[in-house]
Write a protein that holds these residues in place. Structure first.
Motif, PDB file in Angstrom:
ATOM      1  N   SER A  79       0.839  -1.211   0.135  1.00 24.92           N
ATOM      2  CA  SER A  79       0.158  -0.143  -0.059  1.00 24.92           C
ATOM      3  C   SER A  79       0.758   1.019  -0.162  1.00 24.92           C
ATOM      4  CB  SER A  79      -0.876  -0.063   1.195  1.00 24.92           C
ATOM      5  OG  SER A  79      -0.282   0.088   2.475  1.00 24.92           O
ATOM      6  N   THR A  80       2.230   1.344   0.276  1.00 29.40           N
ATOM      7  CA  THR A  80       2.977   2.370   0.250  1.00 29.40           C
ATOM      8  C   THR A  80       3.611   2.643  -1.353  1.00 29.40           C
ATOM      9  OG1 THR A  80       4.837   0.706   0.692  1.00 29.40           O
ATOM     10  CG2 THR A  80       3.794   1.823   2.570  1.00 29.40           C
ATOM     11  N   LEU A  81       3.207   1.937  -2.294  1.00 31.51           N
ATOM     12  CA  LEU A  81       3.546   2.214  -3.427  1.00 31.51           C
ATOM     13  C   LEU A  81       3.089   3.764  -3.963  1.00 31.51           C
ATOM     14  CD1 LEU A  81       3.085  -1.025  -5.484  1.00 31.51           C
ATOM     15  CD2 LEU A  81       5.014   0.022  -5.186  1.00 31.51           C
ATOM     16  N   GLU A  82       3.878   4.272  -4.766  1.00 32.19           N
ATOM     17  CA  GLU A  82       3.533   5.711  -5.215  1.00 32.19           C
ATOM     18  C   GLU A  82       3.725   6.025  -6.482  1.00 32.19           C
ATOM     19  OE1 GLU A  82       2.355   8.281  -2.796  1.00 32.19           O
ATOM     20  OE2 GLU A  82       2.413   7.188  -1.077  1.00 32.19           O
ATOM     21  N   TRP A  83       2.758   6.606  -7.190  1.00 35.99           N
ATOM     22  CA  TRP A  83       2.933   7.011  -8.674  1.00 35.99           C
ATOM     23  C   TRP A  83       4.130   8.234  -8.648  1.00 35.99           C
ATOM     24  CZ3 TRP A  83       1.305   4.913 -12.811  1.00 35.99           C
ATOM     25  CH2 TRP A  83       0.357   3.961 -12.859  1.00 35.99           C
ATOM     26  N   GLN A  84       4.886   8.034  -9.674  1.00 32.11           N
ATOM     27  CA  GLN A  84       5.888   8.985  -9.888  1.00 32.11           C
ATOM     28  C   GLN A  84       6.202   9.114 -11.351  1.00 32.11           C
ATOM     29  OE1 GLN A  84       9.911   7.154  -9.109  1.00 32.11           O
ATOM     30  NE2 GLN A  84       9.003   5.150  -8.991  1.00 32.11           N
ATOM     31  N   VAL A  85       6.824  10.622 -11.532  1.00 29.93           N
ATOM     32  CA  VAL A  85       6.997  10.920 -12.707  1.00 29.93           C
ATOM     33  C   VAL A  85       8.394  10.294 -13.325  1.00 29.93           C
ATOM     34  CG1 VAL A  85       7.300  12.766 -14.394  1.00 29.93           C
ATOM     35  CG2 VAL A  85       5.471  13.046 -12.880  1.00 29.93           C
ATOM     36  N   VAL A  86       8.575   9.548 -14.178  1.00 25.60           N
ATOM     37  CA  VAL A  86       9.604   9.019 -14.338  1.00 25.60           C
ATOM     38  C   VAL A  86      10.702   9.599 -15.632  1.00 25.60           C
ATOM     39  CG1 VAL A  86       9.556   6.666 -13.359  1.00 25.60           C
ATOM     40  CG2 VAL A  86       8.924   6.997 -15.682  1.00 25.60           C
ATOM     41  N   SER A  87       9.509  10.306 -16.823  1.00 23.65           N
ATOM     42  CA  SER A  87      10.139  10.889 -17.513  1.00 23.65           C
ATOM     43  C   SER A  87       9.291  12.156 -18.002  1.00 23.65           C
ATOM     44  CB  SER A  87      10.252   9.966 -18.928  1.00 23.65           C
ATOM     45  OG  SER A  87      10.659  10.778 -20.189  1.00 23.65           O
ATOM     46  N   ALA A  88       9.516  13.269 -18.360  1.00 26.82           N
ATOM     47  CA  ALA A  88       9.055  14.378 -18.477  1.00 26.82           C
ATOM     48  C   ALA A  88       9.721  15.514 -19.250  1.00 26.82           C
ATOM     49  CB  ALA A  88       8.641  15.036 -17.141  1.00 26.82           C
ATOM     50  N   PRO A  89       8.963  16.526 -19.962  1.00 25.03           N
ATOM     51  CA  PRO A  89       9.649  17.684 -20.719  1.00 25.03           C
ATOM     52  C   PRO A  89      10.763  18.231 -19.585  1.00 25.03           C
ATOM     53  CG  PRO A  89       7.484  17.822 -21.228  1.00 25.03           C
ATOM     54  CD  PRO A  89       7.708  16.734 -20.069  1.00 25.03           C
ATOM     55  N   GLU A  90      11.803  19.000 -20.162  1.00 26.04           N
ATOM     56  CA  GLU A  90      13.061  19.428 -19.356  1.00 26.04           C
ATOM     57  C   GLU A  90      12.367  20.285 -18.288  1.00 26.04           C
ATOM     58  OE1 GLU A  90      17.375  21.427 -19.811  1.00 26.04           O
ATOM     59  OE2 GLU A  90      15.832  20.852 -21.531  1.00 26.04           O
ATOM     60  N   SER A  91      11.574  21.308 -18.700  1.00 29.22           N
ATOM     61  CA  SER A  91      11.167  22.428 -17.829  1.00 29.22           C
ATOM     62  C   SER A  91       9.885  21.807 -16.756  1.00 29.22           C
ATOM     63  CB  SER A  91      10.653  23.721 -18.430  1.00 29.22           C
ATOM     64  OG  SER A  91       9.524  23.256 -19.282  1.00 29.22           O
ATOM     65  N   SER A  92       9.523  20.651 -16.862  1.00 27.17           N
ATOM     66  CA  SER A  92       8.477  20.149 -15.826  1.00 27.17           C
ATOM     67  C   SER A  92       8.837  20.131 -14.458  1.00 27.17           C
ATOM     68  CB  SER A  92       7.723  18.999 -16.526  1.00 27.17           C
ATOM     69  OG  SER A  92       6.810  18.459 -15.643  1.00 27.17           O
ATOM     70  N   ARG A  93       8.131  20.515 -13.448  1.00 27.47           N
ATOM     71  CA  ARG A  93       8.259  20.369 -12.155  1.00 27.47           C
ATOM     72  C   ARG A  93       7.381  19.689 -11.171  1.00 27.47           C
ATOM     73  NH1 ARG A  93      10.502  25.950 -10.482  1.00 27.47           N
ATOM     74  NH2 ARG A  93      10.184  24.837  -8.198  1.00 27.47           N
ATOM     75  N   ASN A  94       6.061  19.355 -12.035  1.00 28.45           N
ATOM     76  CA  ASN A  94       4.716  18.937 -11.279  1.00 28.45           C
ATOM     77  C   ASN A  94       4.952  17.597 -10.834  1.00 28.45           C
ATOM     78  OD1 ASN A  94       3.725  21.417 -11.324  1.00 28.45           O
ATOM     79  ND2 ASN A  94       1.960  20.722 -12.469  1.00 28.45           N
ATOM     80  N   THR A  95       4.526  17.097  -9.797  1.00 27.55           N
ATOM     81  CA  THR A  95       4.645  15.646  -9.316  1.00 27.55           C
ATOM     82  C   THR A  95       3.126  15.135  -9.504  1.00 27.55           C
ATOM     83  OG1 THR A  95       4.380  16.319  -6.957  1.00 27.55           O
ATOM     84  CG2 THR A  95       6.460  16.097  -8.017  1.00 27.55           C
TER      85      THR A  95
END
Length: 919
Positions: free
Chosen positions: A66-82
């Motif tokens: 249940s501790t699994l979290e969604w994460q951003v593993v690839s994104a445009p260079e200027s992206s900072r959102n999670t």
């Protein structure tokens, strides 16, 4: 670019394989599947910037921590959102820049979700759900922020040299931003997305939307606790206020309140929350309404410690648009409109509409009304103040804005006498204090402007907030819809009854012995005829009928076309409802209810999918009187149901419907049927009309190009052009079911079938739009749309350039001939002639274009708006005649004789004779 973890993992795998090449080791165990399926009505190949994408839920499985979290593993260079895994029913991610993303649950590569994000202009994003901003301006530190409604943006304004305000930023946000909230020390500004069911978090430093939290259906008003830890959100369709814990970004409680809660006012100490019922009605004056003990609760007073309603205030008004508290919290000010449906609106002594400010004793244990002022009729008034929509107390002045009259009035706060008024932009609503000098600003949502006013009521400055995303015709039509009328209607507008294009909760006198619940306006061009009495053939006719007959302000041709465009653009509810899954897809209970609706419950005979109306007329409906059958798409949000307002909740309406069809249902079946009705919305592009249609299906010319329109474009994100995709679903068949050769042309959401050759004269055809047609916004057509039509026989003669039409209109004094000139317009629309109707008496400003056809010796014309006398405009339909004379020298038609039908509120005259001769 963020580190590509996939490449790093691949490199590590190569090293491990090299090191173990000589060993005989077992294959690694397969990864557990820990995610459910993606929500089906999203399109990850073409997701719109500003909207929130919902990720798959974590499965309840022993192999999936249940501790699994969604994460951003690839994104445009200027992206900072999670990504956010918790806080809402589904994990979520709100992109901050366009481009390609990959999201993953923990390190489980089988969970990866690719997401392609597209930045679309406000004009491309605009869908007319008419969820306009009620609280659209806020002071944020030394800045002013505005929620720009239809543009799906938020603007930031700052002073230049400490004097003039200038826009210095515009933030892309979710659909229909309607309210803002902020106070120190929050690093973000909160925005209510009425069209997206979320509250957005805008990072002040970055000027970017970083997250959007699902809170429930149509969040309309926001109030922030003094410690900035708790947010109160009014949910317009759910009769409740959501309570959000901002530290964990989660809805932690709900408070049940009155019908259609929107405006909020929180005491300075944060202990009492006042919640206004936007469309509460008036049980005293609305004698034909069906009010229960829980109805007409104008203001709910919520104790924020116990999160319970501790008092209700009744007898305030019918439509409560805005609230504001005095500086000492002892008085609550209400901007509202009251209604009296009983008298004729043409009665000069009657008060069918009272636009008022009401003062409530906010400090009392049981608050009550202290005083009120009729803003239009009180002594010293400068004229009508139609649909007051904003209120603000500053010192000894009470400011009130009018969304229809385009004015702001300054009142003495104690006596409520008018001290000053100033003209401002269209759609004036929320007011905010700007400085200690008494300067105020008003948000004008229709013109996308902020007007800054000095304390004496003079204009200091006007600032443009955003570009108007609406087509020019739609913008003009909305102004016609909301502006005051003339003569007897100078004190109301169309929107005084059709509040935000819905109903106002009361049963009004529409004509002699005609008493109707105001019918919500949505999907009109797909569901003609219009009104409960089916006496309006089309939105084109209403473009002249409404302004002329209802508000006594005849429309110019441009205004009539604008009103037609505005009405035709109205979609009603967005896809998600607060009861659906977050993308708008059906829950399991709703799917069971859908099966019942279309089967055992026998509902689909009248409410036929996919429009959920047969478009028929029943002589005895569920209110016991004749009624045009309305669409049920989006019906959950109407709140008041049936011709006579027989039910004031969807639950009560369902009970009436079950009794009407006489089908026994178990409690479980009733619950499923209710779930379906709560979730019934377009699950793809909303339908906006088909042509030829049920009133234009005879005598179609062989060059016809059948077409259908949707609110959303066809999905072209899967490698095929939109026209190629549409060609698989848009077909034309002859009477034997053989497909006609041709091509499909695509222009936005309009799909047109172009036959390869002219159609056979006298033959019957069927135009079909098949289920499964995919849309770029996600989802697909949920049932077949179609129409049948017959092609005209060879014409008995040639139609001349101009004809004079004389209609023999009966009246109390006998027959009165009413003349029109019909001029042929070039070029004509394929499938018919195009004529311009020029009234020769009343309504001479009209220039309505209609189709007409010569089918052998038969002549047919589109229903049209027919001026009768004064500003009165009726609906002329069933316009059919016979060619009785042709000039043998040139084969010109020289005489047509026929009949038509004239309808209006309380009027139905059939077989009215007319003749046509050359002009």
């Amino acid at each position: 670019m963020r580190p590509n973890r996939f490449l790093l993992l691949c490199s590590a795998s190569v090293l491990l394989l090299s090191a173990s090449a000589c060993r005989d080791e077992p294959d690694p165990a397969p990864e557990p599947v820990c995610t459910e399926a993606l929500l089906p009505l999203q399109n990850p190949r073409s997701h719109t910037l500003g909207e929130t994408f919902y990720l798959p839920r974590l499965k309840q499985d022993a192999q999936c921590p249940s501790t699994l979290e969604w994460q951003v593993v690839s994104a445009p260079e200027s992206s900072r959102n999670t990504a956010y895994t918790r806080g809402a029913p589904e994990p979520r991610f709100t992109p901050d820049v366009p481009g390609d993303y990959v999201l993953r649950l923990g390190e489980l590569r089988n969970s990866e979700v690719p997401l392609h994000v597209v930045a679309r202009s406000p004009a491309e994003r605009f869908r007319n759900h008419s969820l306009t901003p009620l609280s659209g301006v806020l002071r944020v530190g030394e800045e002013l922020w505005t929620a720009n409604g239809a543009s799906y943006t938020v603007s930031r304004l700052a002073r230049v040299d400490g004097t003039y305000w200038r826009k210095h930023g515009e933030v892309t946000v979710g659909a229909w931003p309607s309210a803002l909230a902020w106070r120190e020390p929050l690093p973000y500004v909160l925005v209510a997305h009425r069209g997206g069911d979320t509250v957005g978090f805008i990072d002040r430093a970055r000027g970017v939307l970083v997250d959007s939290l699902w809170v429930g259906d149509e969040p309309s008003g926001l109030a922030l606790s003094p410690d900035a830890r708790r947010l109160y959100v009014s949910l317009a369709t759910q009769r409740r206020v959501a309570v959000v814990d901002l530290a964990v970004r989660e809805v932690v409680a709900h408070v049940e309140v009155g019908f259609d809660p929107r405006a909020l006012a929180l005491s300075a100490d944060g202990r009492r929350l006042f919640v206004a019922s936007y469309r509460s009605g008036n049980r005293v004056k609305d004698t034909r309404g069906t009010y229960g003990p829980g109805d007409d609760k104008d203001i709910s007073v919520v104790d924020t410690a116990s999160l319970t309603t501790i008092a209700t205030v009744e007898g305030v008004s019918a439509d409560l648009r805005a609230l504001a508290l005095s500086a000492d919290d002892t008085e609550l000010y209400v901007a509202a409109t009251d209604g009296d449906p009983e008298p004729s609106q043409a009665d000069a002594t009657a008060k069918p509409f009272v636009h008022e400010v009401v003062v409530v004793d906010a400090d009392a244990a049981v608050p009550s009304v202290l005083r009120r002022a009729d803003l239009t009729r009180q002594a010293g008034s400068g004229g009508p103040v139609v649909n007051p929509a904003g209120v603000l107390a500053v010192g000894d002045t009470l400011w009130v804005s009018s969304e229809s009259s385009d004015v702001v009035v300054a009142l003495d706060r104690n006596t409520l006498a008018e001290k000053a008024r100033v003209a401002v932009g269209p759609g004036a609503r929320q007011l905010v204090a700007v400085d200690a000098a008494g300067t105020v600003a008003v948000h004008c949502y229709q013109s996308f402007e902020l007007w800054v006013l000095r304390a004496d009521g003079t204009v200091f400055q006007k600032v443009q907030l955003a570009e108007d995303p609406r087509p020019a015709s739609v913008a003009l039509g909305e102004r016609v819809f909301t502006r005051p009328g003339g003569s007897f209607a100078a004190n109301h507008s169309c929107s005084s009854c059709h509040v935000e294009t819905q109903n106002d909760g009361m049963v009004w006198r529409f004509g002699p012995a005609v008493w109707h619940n105001v019918r919500p306006l949505q999907l009109l061009d797909a569901t003609t005829p219009l009104e409960w009495g089916a006496y309006v053939s089309s939105s084109a006719n209403f473009g002249y009928q409404g302004p002329g007959s209802i508000v006594s302000r005849p429309a110019t041709p441009e205004e009539a076309l604008g009103l037609q465009a505005f009405l035709g653009s109205l979609l009603g509810a967005p896809r998600a409802t607060g009861h659906t899954r977050l993308d708008g897809s059906y829950t399991e209970a709703a799917l069971r209810g859908k099966e019942l609706f279309e089967g055992k419950a026998s509902c689909s005979g009248c409410h036929t999918p996919p429009l959920y109306t047969s478009r028929g007329y029943v002589t005895q409906g569920k209110s016991g009187e004749p009624a045009d059958i309305p669409t049920l798409l989006g019906t959950y949000r109407h709140g008041i149901y049936f011709v006579g307002a027989k039910a004031r909740s969807l639950e009560a309406a369902l009970d009436v419907a079950i009794d009407y069809v006489k089908v026994p249902l178990s409690a479980e079946e009733r619950a499923d049927l209710l779930a379906f009705l709560r979730e019934l919305t377009p699950k793809g592009g909303a339908p906006l009309g088909i042509w030829p249609d049920i009133d234009s299906d005879e005598g179609v010319y062989p060059d016809v190009r059948p077409s259908v329109a949707f609110a959303d474009p066809v999905d072209d994100s899967q490698g095929k052009p939109a026209a190629e995709v549409a060609a698989e679903y848009v077909v034309l068949e002859d009477a034997l079911g053989n497909r006609v050769s041709g091509a499909v042309e695509v222009q936005g959401g309009r799909l047109t079938f172009v036959p390869a050759a002219p159609l056979a004269q006298g033959a019957r055809y069927r135009f079909r739009v098949l289920p499964g047609l995919p849309f770029l916004s996600g989802g697909a057509l949920w049932g077949e749309l179609g129409s049948e039509f017959t092609v005209a026989k060879p014409a008995a003669g040639t139609w001349p350039r101009a004809m004079r039409m004389t209609v023999q209109v009966p009246g109390r004094g006998g027959i009165t001939p009413v003349d029109f000139v019909l001029e042929t317009a070039e070029p004509s629309r394929p499938g018919a002639l195009t004529l311009t109707i020029l009234p020769q008496g009343a309504g001479s400003q009209q220039r309505q274009q209609v189709w007409a056809r010569v089918d052998g010796d038969r002549w047919r014309m589109q229903p049209f708006a027919m001026p009768l006398f004064g500003t009165s405009v009726a609906d002329a339909s069933e316009v059919v005649g016979a060619v009785t004379q042709v000039d043998p020298s040139n084969q010109d038609i020289t005489r047509v004789e026929g009949t038509l039908r004239i309808r209006g509120p309380g009027i139905d005259m059939k077989n009215i004779a007319f003749t046509l001769i050359p002009k």
